[in-house]
Design a protein around this motif. Sequence first.
Motif, PDB file in Angstrom:
ATOM      1  N   ALA B  37       0.829  -1.214   0.000  1.00 37.95           N
ATOM      2  CA  ALA B  37       0.000   0.000   0.000  1.00 37.95           C
ATOM      3  C   ALA B  37       0.863   1.264   0.000  1.00 37.95           C
ATOM      4  CB  ALA B  37      -0.960  -0.006   1.184  1.00 37.95           C
ATOM      5  N   CYS B  39       1.020   3.965  -1.605  1.00 37.02           N
ATOM      6  CA  CYS B  39       0.479   5.324  -1.713  1.00 37.02           C
ATOM      7  C   CYS B  39      -0.493   5.637  -0.596  1.00 37.02           C
ATOM      8  CB  CYS B  39      -0.158   5.544  -3.072  1.00 37.02           C
ATOM      9  SG  CYS B  39      -1.813   4.863  -3.230  1.00 37.02           S
ATOM     10  N   GLY B  41      -3.364   4.486   0.053  1.00 36.77           N
ATOM     11  CA  GLY B  41      -4.797   4.396  -0.207  1.00 36.77           C
ATOM     12  C   GLY B  41      -5.334   5.437  -1.163  1.00 36.77           C
ATOM     13  N   CYS B  43      -5.178   5.347  -4.422  1.00 38.94           N
ATOM     14  CA  CYS B  43      -5.386   4.782  -5.751  1.00 38.94           C
ATOM     15  C   CYS B  43      -4.283   5.251  -6.704  1.00 38.94           C
ATOM     16  CB  CYS B  43      -6.762   5.178  -6.297  1.00 38.94           C
ATOM     17  SG  CYS B  43      -7.340   4.055  -7.571  1.00 38.94           S
ATOM     18  N   ALA B  44      -3.056   5.213  -6.213  1.00 37.36           N
ATOM     19  CA  ALA B  44      -1.951   5.713  -7.023  1.00 37.36           C
ATOM     20  C   ALA B  44      -0.777   4.747  -7.102  1.00 37.36           C
ATOM     21  CB  ALA B  44      -1.474   7.061  -6.467  1.00 37.36           C
ATOM     22  N   CYS B  45      -0.959   3.482  -6.681  1.00 43.05           N
ATOM     23  CA  CYS B  45       0.211   2.598  -6.696  1.00 43.05           C
ATOM     24  C   CYS B  45      -0.072   1.145  -7.075  1.00 43.05           C
ATOM     25  CB  CYS B  45       0.898   2.616  -5.330  1.00 43.05           C
ATOM     26  SG  CYS B  45      -0.011   1.715  -4.071  1.00 43.05           S
ATOM     27  N   ALA B  46      -1.277   0.669  -6.872  1.00 40.48           N
ATOM     28  CA  ALA B  46      -1.651  -0.721  -7.185  1.00 40.48           C
ATOM     29  C   ALA B  46      -0.947  -1.774  -6.328  1.00 40.48           C
ATOM     30  CB  ALA B  46      -1.461  -1.031  -8.667  1.00 40.48           C
ATOM     31  N   CYS B  48      -1.854  -2.624  -3.402  1.00 45.64           N
ATOM     32  CA  CYS B  48      -2.818  -3.152  -2.431  1.00 45.64           C
ATOM     33  C   CYS B  48      -3.761  -4.110  -3.145  1.00 45.64           C
ATOM     34  CB  CYS B  48      -3.602  -2.019  -1.782  1.00 45.64           C
ATOM     35  SG  CYS B  48      -4.605  -1.135  -2.980  1.00 45.64           S
ATOM     36  N   CYS B  85      -7.706  -0.765  -1.301  1.00 48.11           N
ATOM     37  CA  CYS B  85      -7.888   0.560  -0.679  1.00 48.11           C
ATOM     38  C   CYS B  85      -9.150   1.237  -1.195  1.00 48.11           C
ATOM     39  CB  CYS B  85      -6.675   1.456  -0.909  1.00 48.11           C
ATOM     40  SG  CYS B  85      -6.470   2.027  -2.605  1.00 48.11           S
TER      41      CYS B  85
HETATM   42  S1  FES Z   1      -2.773   1.668  -1.607  1.00 47.17           S
HETATM   43 FE1  FES Z   1      -2.030   2.472  -3.439  1.00 47.17          FE
HETATM   44  S2  FES Z   1      -3.572   1.981  -4.839  1.00 47.17           S
HETATM   45 FE2  FES Z   1      -4.309   1.168  -2.997  1.00 47.17          FE
END
Ligand code: FES
Lengths: 341, 104
Positions: B37, B39, B41, B43-46, B48, B85
């Motif tokens: 996780a 980033c 949460g 929605c910037a890293c994938a 999670c 996330c």
């Molecule tokens: S924590 Fe980065 S996309 Fe979900």
Amino acid sequence: MASDLIRTDMVIVGAGPVGLFAVFEAGLLGMSCHLIDNLDKVGGQCAELYPDKPIYDIPALPVCMGQELVDRLMEQIRPFNPVFHLGQQAQRLERVEGRWRLTTSAGTRFESPVVVIAAGAGSFVPRKLPLPEAAAFEGRSLFYAVRRRDAFRGRRILVAGGGDSALDWFLALQPLAQDIALVHRRDQFRAAPDSVAKMRALVERGEARFIQGQITGLLGTDGQLEAVRIRTPSGEILHPCDTLLAFYGLKMELGPLADWGLELEGGQIKVDTEAFETNLPGVFAIGDICTYPGKLKLILSGFHEGALMCQKAFKYCFPDKKLVFRYTTSSSELHKRLGVA
Amino acid sequence: MAKIYVVDREGTEHELEAELGWSLMEIIREAGLPIEAACGGCCACATCHVYVEPEWFARLPEPEEEEQMMLDEAFEVKDTSRLSCQIKMTEELDGIRVTLAPEF
Ligand code: FES
Ligand SMILES: Cc1cc2nc3c(=O)[nH]c(=O)nc-3n(C[C@H](O)[C@H](O)[C@H](O)COP(=O)(O)OP(=O)(O)OC[C@H]3O[C@@H](n4cnc5c(N)ncnc54)[C@H](O)[C@@H]3O)c2cc1C
């Protein structure tokens, strides 16, 4: 690659928001800075991960976009003429006659009494294919970046990814390639609409191929790719090609800092909370990269750390000078430095 | 309290207490299971990425386009892939079962 030594007061590793603001605090105290970043732009996570998302917890800025914060910081530090060395990674740190000598991946060399590590979660580096066989092909027929476009002339290329880098390189290499295909999980792209339209036109004219699917295996011998296995919605296929360019975005990785003799804890650098100095004298760590009891990974905290760090950094830069505490509001000396006098 | 079931990368199942209103990623991370996780949460890293048990997958609200775009940067994406996330814990999800996707 030996280049001339750059002598300065403070070398900052990482041009994220925290590294940028440190330039301001250092500048007020008369210290000048050079910054190094692996990315080809400034702004760290704010610019790379969320340029157009809002931040709500910067004091006195009720809302500010990631890129906007970076632009504002750049404006704020302009009076101090920071020098940026982008697209290079800080690789080696050595102690030479009581000063720090730092060398980057591009061979740039610095000498300074103070080094500030504002490296966030590490350098942004390309995400690699998580296939066990991938390492054997890397650098020969599998690439995560393009250095020289010409090196790909006459090749049979497969480009993987759905973002701007994938589309841009697909379009740039298409005229040179013997044949070229694009592979992506969906028939939708997170890239400039214009590039997507150009790609679709090429595919329609039969000058390139689009394959919807995900890469599941690489086949070849001695590092030379011969085919790529792709899982498509209608089953697995083997796509013959000799070059794979994979653009799966960037991730952050601690990188060479891990070997500098710094005391680490869970991938972060331990510092004291008076000056944010590491176990190496004159080497400081601020922002997301540092840790201490109660540390919060917030931009706000990184700004505070930078201000306190400069108080001690000053003593390393000017051992004979006395540090006077002054407000930017009222000090004519600071006004001169800020260029507002 | 609501519960979720998480299968780790070794195949072991964990029963976790699930705070309503938290994201699945937060519940998994707070329980100390290995979810990067990166980033936090946004929605910037994938990183999670999870696979949702099919019968639960169908009951989830549709992913936003932003989540789909981020999933494009993940590996081993399947029909039941989601970014944890982006899934908010509600009473209806009491008992949901997910598997952590491979790390990369
Ligand atoms: S924590 Fe980065 S996309 Fe979900
Ligand atoms: C999606 C998202 C939303 C966020 N929202 C908020 C928010 O609302 N409020 C808030 O306060 N914080 C937020 N954060 C956290 C905030 O972005 C970070 O705390 C901040 O970016 C840390 O700044 P930094 O300068 O310490 O490091 P970074 O921004 O990570 O920058 C570090 C830079 O150092 C470079 N680097 C590292 N090692 C090397 C090396 N060896 N050589 C050369 N360069 C190197 C990297 O390439 C990178 O550019 C958010 C983060 C994310 C991902």
